[in-house]
Design an enzyme around this catalytic site. Structure first.
Site, mmCIF file in Angstrom:
data_model
loop_
_atom_site.group_PDB
_atom_site.id
_atom_site.type_symbol
_atom_site.label_atom_id
_atom_site.label_comp_id
_atom_site.label_asym_id
_atom_site.label_seq_id
_atom_site.Cartn_x
_atom_site.Cartn_y
_atom_site.Cartn_z
ATOM 1 N N GLY A 63 0.909 -1.172 -0.021
ATOM 2 C CA GLY A 63 -0.016 -0.099 -0.049
ATOM 3 C C GLY A 63 0.916 1.096 -0.317
ATOM 4 O O GLY A 63 1.449 1.595 0.933
ATOM 5 N N ASN A 86 1.957 -2.267 -4.351
ATOM 6 C CA ASN A 86 0.837 -1.759 -4.408
ATOM 7 C C ASN A 86 0.067 -2.292 -5.391
ATOM 8 O O ASN A 86 0.614 -2.600 -6.488
ATOM 9 C CB ASN A 86 1.146 -0.187 -4.683
ATOM 10 N N ARG A 87 -1.316 -2.232 -5.334
ATOM 11 C CA ARG A 87 -2.267 -3.042 -6.202
ATOM 12 C C ARG A 87 -2.010 -2.476 -7.581
ATOM 13 O O ARG A 87 -1.772 -3.095 -8.651
ATOM 14 C CB ARG A 87 -3.652 -2.930 -5.703
ATOM 15 N N ALA A 136 -8.528 1.285 5.174
ATOM 16 C CA ALA A 136 -9.149 0.479 6.201
ATOM 17 C C ALA A 136 -10.443 -0.445 5.789
ATOM 18 O O ALA A 136 -11.520 0.282 5.050
ATOM 19 C CB ALA A 136 -9.205 1.149 7.585
ATOM 20 N N ASN A 196 -6.083 2.408 9.852
ATOM 21 C CA ASN A 196 -6.812 2.641 10.999
ATOM 22 C C ASN A 196 -7.947 1.608 11.130
ATOM 23 O O ASN A 196 -9.031 2.050 10.985
ATOM 24 C CB ASN A 196 -7.429 3.995 10.984
ATOM 25 N N SER A 250 0.030 7.152 14.680
ATOM 26 C CA SER A 250 -0.588 8.359 14.286
ATOM 27 C C SER A 250 0.298 9.468 14.051
ATOM 28 O O SER A 250 1.565 9.200 14.168
ATOM 29 C CB SER A 250 -1.169 8.773 15.995
ATOM 30 N N GLY A 251 0.208 10.408 13.577
ATOM 31 C CA GLY A 251 1.048 11.434 13.179
ATOM 32 C C GLY A 251 0.748 11.887 11.486
ATOM 33 O O GLY A 251 1.552 13.100 11.198
ATOM 34 N N LYS A 285 -5.174 3.219 19.914
ATOM 35 C CA LYS A 285 -5.085 4.185 19.037
ATOM 36 C C LYS A 285 -6.686 4.758 18.533
ATOM 37 O O LYS A 285 -6.645 5.939 18.527
ATOM 38 C CB LYS A 285 -4.786 3.609 17.425
ATOM 39 N N HIS A 306 -6.970 7.411 21.492
ATOM 40 C CA HIS A 306 -6.128 8.420 21.117
ATOM 41 C C HIS A 306 -6.961 9.331 20.244
ATOM 42 O O HIS A 306 -6.704 10.638 20.489
ATOM 43 C CB HIS A 306 -4.725 7.931 20.451
ATOM 44 N N ASN A 307 -7.547 8.803 18.956
ATOM 45 C CA ASN A 307 -8.128 9.747 18.228
ATOM 46 C C ASN A 307 -9.311 10.038 18.913
ATOM 47 O O ASN A 307 -9.716 11.364 18.807
ATOM 48 C CB ASN A 307 -8.606 8.926 17.106
ATOM 49 N N GLU A 360 -8.180 13.248 20.942
ATOM 50 C CA GLU A 360 -7.981 14.044 19.700
ATOM 51 C C GLU A 360 -9.268 14.932 19.673
ATOM 52 O O GLU A 360 -9.223 16.291 19.498
ATOM 53 C CB GLU A 360 -7.481 13.465 18.742
ATOM 54 N N TYR A 361 -10.236 14.344 19.293
ATOM 55 C CA TYR A 361 -11.617 14.885 19.030
ATOM 56 C C TYR A 361 -11.910 15.673 20.185
ATOM 57 O O TYR A 361 -12.119 16.958 20.059
ATOM 58 C CB TYR A 361 -12.912 13.954 18.993
HETATM 59 P P1 NBP Z 1 -5.797 5.313 1.752
HETATM 60 O O1 NBP Z 1 -6.600 5.104 2.747
HETATM 61 O O2 NBP Z 1 -6.353 6.408 0.859
HETATM 62 O O3 NBP Z 1 -5.811 3.987 0.736
HETATM 63 C C1 NBP Z 1 -5.265 3.852 -0.594
HETATM 64 C C2 NBP Z 1 -4.426 2.591 -0.677
HETATM 65 O O4 NBP Z 1 -5.286 1.519 -0.601
HETATM 66 C C3 NBP Z 1 -3.801 2.600 -2.098
HETATM 67 O O5 NBP Z 1 -2.530 2.067 -1.844
HETATM 68 C C4 NBP Z 1 -4.938 1.581 -2.502
HETATM 69 O O6 NBP Z 1 -4.220 0.805 -3.901
HETATM 70 C C5 NBP Z 1 -5.007 0.559 -1.749
HETATM 71 N N1 NBP Z 1 -6.199 -0.241 -1.825
HETATM 72 C C6 NBP Z 1 -7.595 0.061 -1.890
HETATM 73 BR BR1 NBP Z 1 -8.082 1.658 -1.817
HETATM 74 N N2 NBP Z 1 -8.454 -0.987 -1.996
HETATM 75 C C7 NBP Z 1 -7.444 -1.855 -2.212
HETATM 76 C C8 NBP Z 1 -7.591 -3.535 -2.473
HETATM 77 N N3 NBP Z 1 -8.836 -3.993 -2.550
HETATM 78 N N4 NBP Z 1 -6.341 -4.008 -2.472
HETATM 79 C C9 NBP Z 1 -5.303 -3.777 -2.559
HETATM 80 N N5 NBP Z 1 -5.048 -2.265 -2.302
HETATM 81 C C10 NBP Z 1 -6.117 -1.752 -1.912
HETATM 82 O O7 NBP Z 1 -4.298 5.522 1.885
HETATM 83 P P2 NBP Z 1 -3.568 6.362 2.943
HETATM 84 O O8 NBP Z 1 -4.327 7.566 3.145
HETATM 85 O O9 NBP Z 1 -2.055 6.145 2.717
HETATM 86 O O10 NBP Z 1 -3.961 5.558 4.352
HETATM 87 C C11 NBP Z 1 -3.474 4.294 4.512
HETATM 88 C C12 NBP Z 1 -3.877 3.737 5.664
HETATM 89 O O11 NBP Z 1 -3.338 4.503 7.016
HETATM 90 C C13 NBP Z 1 -5.608 3.674 6.234
HETATM 91 O O12 NBP Z 1 -6.041 2.565 6.894
HETATM 92 C C14 NBP Z 1 -5.626 5.059 6.963
HETATM 93 O O13 NBP Z 1 -6.711 4.965 7.921
HETATM 94 C C15 NBP Z 1 -4.376 4.774 7.809
HETATM 95 N N6 NBP Z 1 -4.085 6.197 8.247
HETATM 96 C C16 NBP Z 1 -3.901 7.336 7.630
HETATM 97 C C17 NBP Z 1 -3.422 8.579 8.264
HETATM 98 C C18 NBP Z 1 -3.458 9.723 7.191
HETATM 99 O O14 NBP Z 1 -3.096 10.921 7.922
HETATM 100 N N7 NBP Z 1 -3.756 9.690 5.856
HETATM 101 C C19 NBP Z 1 -3.028 8.466 9.413
HETATM 102 C C20 NBP Z 1 -2.975 7.551 10.138
HETATM 103 C C21 NBP Z 1 -3.656 6.159 9.671
HETATM 104 P P3 NBP Z 1 -4.351 1.417 -5.323
HETATM 105 O O15 NBP Z 1 -3.093 2.306 -5.248
HETATM 106 O O16 NBP Z 1 -4.170 0.333 -6.376
HETATM 107 O O17 NBP Z 1 -5.707 2.141 -5.396
#
Ligand code: NBP
Length: 476
Positions: free
Chosen positions: A9, A32-33, A76, A102, A128-129, A182, A185-186, A189-190
């Site tokens: 991912g 990555n997919r 997620a 998440n 987190s971060g 976690k 934690h969120n 944060e709220y």
């Molecule tokens: P996203 O949550 O936007 O997810 C995009 C990723 O998921 C891409 O790599 C996409 O592949 C892949 N994906 C999907 Br959508 N469906 C899939 C499937 N069926 N099989 C395989 N891969 C699949 O990415 P992000 O914002 O980087 O967040 C990633 C994780 O980290 C999430 O769980 C998020 O909640 C968590 N998180 C995010 C933050 C933040 O600040 N953004 C903070 C903390 C935790 P593709 O490129 O092929 O579409």
């Protein structure tokens, strides 16, 4: 394979975490997919370290050294399940799958059981971060087997944020514990964000200050026990002017707060476990109210719009708001830690709450100087039953409560909504009350439903014959 660790991912979080690992001299397998993201990562950042890209998940698994460690950072939900299945197909006994997304902690418990049945370790790691944290050093909360942590822990600790040389990553407990903390934690944060927003509203609507003036006030609070990332960014947001209109940016942003669901998970879990997390609850509901166009636009006939607060001494008022914020913040954290303890009791986790506060001191959104005090409180007494009554916190909150009372009263009289401030005060008054009106509720319950009551003066369970002669009988 030779790669130390792999990341599946490569959207913003995964790509940044992979870069963080590579910059720390680990050889990182990446997959990555859609291959385009992998290519972009290698093209733009390949020079930062050793990446081993694969277009295919079987090749990705094969590129890892044993026991293999693969971190998942995909959307997620079902995407996570899909990737776990694909990885498990190619992995061998003893390999480790780490979900840093998440995830909802009950999904993590389920996934851990399924992986365990296939001979694999599954680690649910809260992280987190945001994007910056993933790259520069996040706060990481891993839950899983101790055995998997022995292999994985050193790597995660190295890439995490550090305070005084100590990593902001520590083993939490088994299965869903990492994602549970976690989630809380969120939720905290709220609450923290809502409390800050209410302080802002008092200064804006009550005192009539401009966003720039309020930015200065928040900045000055960085020199107090409120010093935190959220206070710091609040000041920056308030200072920002809109390029197009020249107005304060905060005045051109639509006043409807979004949410992605972790606050709601926290409140749902708290309801299931019977833990009053009123600060988090009110913060989550306040976002809901702000985003209820139907109700808000139908509110026209209702009177009592906010009026300025007649402030005698500006500096005194500002200090009262600061103290109200500090007292409410202690309440919100105290409630959050109660929820963590209740989760630990329910799901059989051994969580060191002092360690947890320690790994939240940097890297994450609720990072704050104040967390050091929480660590100390739990270090002195790991079984502390009520954080805000700890010997360090009690004098501080006692000192700030009169200001919180003043502020809540000001808000009530001026028509400024203060759901988090006022519920924090009510919680404080409730928890330290000598006697609560719950006795009356027990009487009512016994009246209409024969639900029985206990007596203050003797053992046993009692019922009053309300519809007969109102005599009391002992039921057990
Ligand atoms: P996203 O949550 O936007 O997810 C995009 C990723 O998921 C891409 O790599 C996409 O592949 C892949 N994906 C999907 Br959508 N469906 C899939 C499937 N069926 N099989 C395989 N891969 C699949 O990415 P992000 O914002 O980087 O967040 C990633 C994780 O980290 C999430 O769980 C998020 O909640 C968590 N998180 C995010 C933050 C933040 O600040 N953004 C903070 C903390 C935790 P593709 O490129 O092929 O579409």
């Amino acid at each position: 394979g030779t790669a130390d660790i792999g990341v599946v991912g490569l959207a913003v979080m995964g790509a940044n975490l992979a870069r963080n690992l590579a910059r720390n001299k680990y050889s990182v397998a990446v997959y990555n997919r859609s291959y385009g993201r992998t290519e972009t990562l290698i093209a733009e950042h390949g020079h930062e370290g050793t990446f081993v890209p694969s277009a295919d998940i079987a090749d990705f698994v094969a590129s890892l050294s044993r026991p293999r460690v693969a971190i998942i950072l995909v959307q997620a939900g079902s995407a996570t399940d899909a990737i776990i299945d694909q990885l498990a197909e190619h992995m061998d006994e003893g390999d480790i799958i780490v979900d840093c997304g998440n995830a909802y902690f009950k999904d993590t418990i389920r996934r851990e059981q399924a992986c365990q049945a296939r001979g694999l370790h599954f680690v649910g790691a809260g992280i987190s971060g945001g994007e910056e944290g993933a790259l520069e050093g996040p706060s990481i909360m891993p839950g899983g087997t101790a055995e998997s942590y022995a292999r994985l822990g050193p790597m995660l600790e190295q890439i995490s944020a550090h305070v005084d040389g100590e990593p902001c990553c520590a083993y939490i407990s088994t299965d869903g514990a990492g994602h549970f903390v976690k989630m809380v934690h969120n939720g905290i944060e709220y609450a923290d964000m809502q409390l800050i927003a209410e302080a802002y509203d008092l200064l804006r609507q009550g005192l009539g200050d401009s966003p720039a003036q309020i930015a200065d006030i928040f900045e000055s609070w960085m020199g107090t026990e409120l010093n935190s990332y959220l206070i710091e960014i609040t000041s920056e947001v308030l200072r920002q002017n809109d390029a197009e209109t020249g107005k304060a940016l905060v005045d051109v942003i639509v006043d409807a707060a979004s949410q992605k669901g972790t606050g709601a998970w926290t409140v749902q879990t708290a309801l299931e476990l019977g833990v009053p997390v009123t600060g988090i609850g009110e913060a989550t509901f306040a976002r809901g109210l702000s985003s209820s166009p139907t109700q808000r636009s139908a509110s026209g006939p209702l009177e009592g719009h906010a009026t300025p607060i007649a402030v005698a001494d500006r500096e005194v008022f500002i200090e009262q708001v600061r103290q109200a914020l500090y007292a409410s913040k202690i309440v919100a954290y105290s409630q959050g830690f109660d929820l963590i303890q209740a989760g630990a009791d329910e799901y059989g986790w051994e969580i060191n709450k002092g360690d947890l506060a320690k790994i939240w001191r940097a890297g994450c959104i609720i990072r704050a100087v104040f967390l050091g005090d929480i660590t100390e409180a739990y270090a002195d007494n790991p079984d502390l039953p009520l954080l805000m009554a700890d010997e360090k916190f009690a004098p501080k909150i006692n000192e700030c409560i009169p200001a919180l009372r003043q502020i809540v009263a000001h808000g009530a009289l001026a028509g400024i909504p203060l759901p988090a401030f006022s519920s924090s005060l009510s919680y404080f008054d409730g928890v330290r009350a000598d006697r609560l009106p719950a006795a009356l509720i027990q009487g009512q319950r016994d009246f209409f439903g024969a639900h029985t009551y206990l007596r203050v003066d003797r053992e046993g369970v009692y019922h009053t014959e309300w519809s007969a002669d109102r005599s009391e009988s002992r039921w057990s």
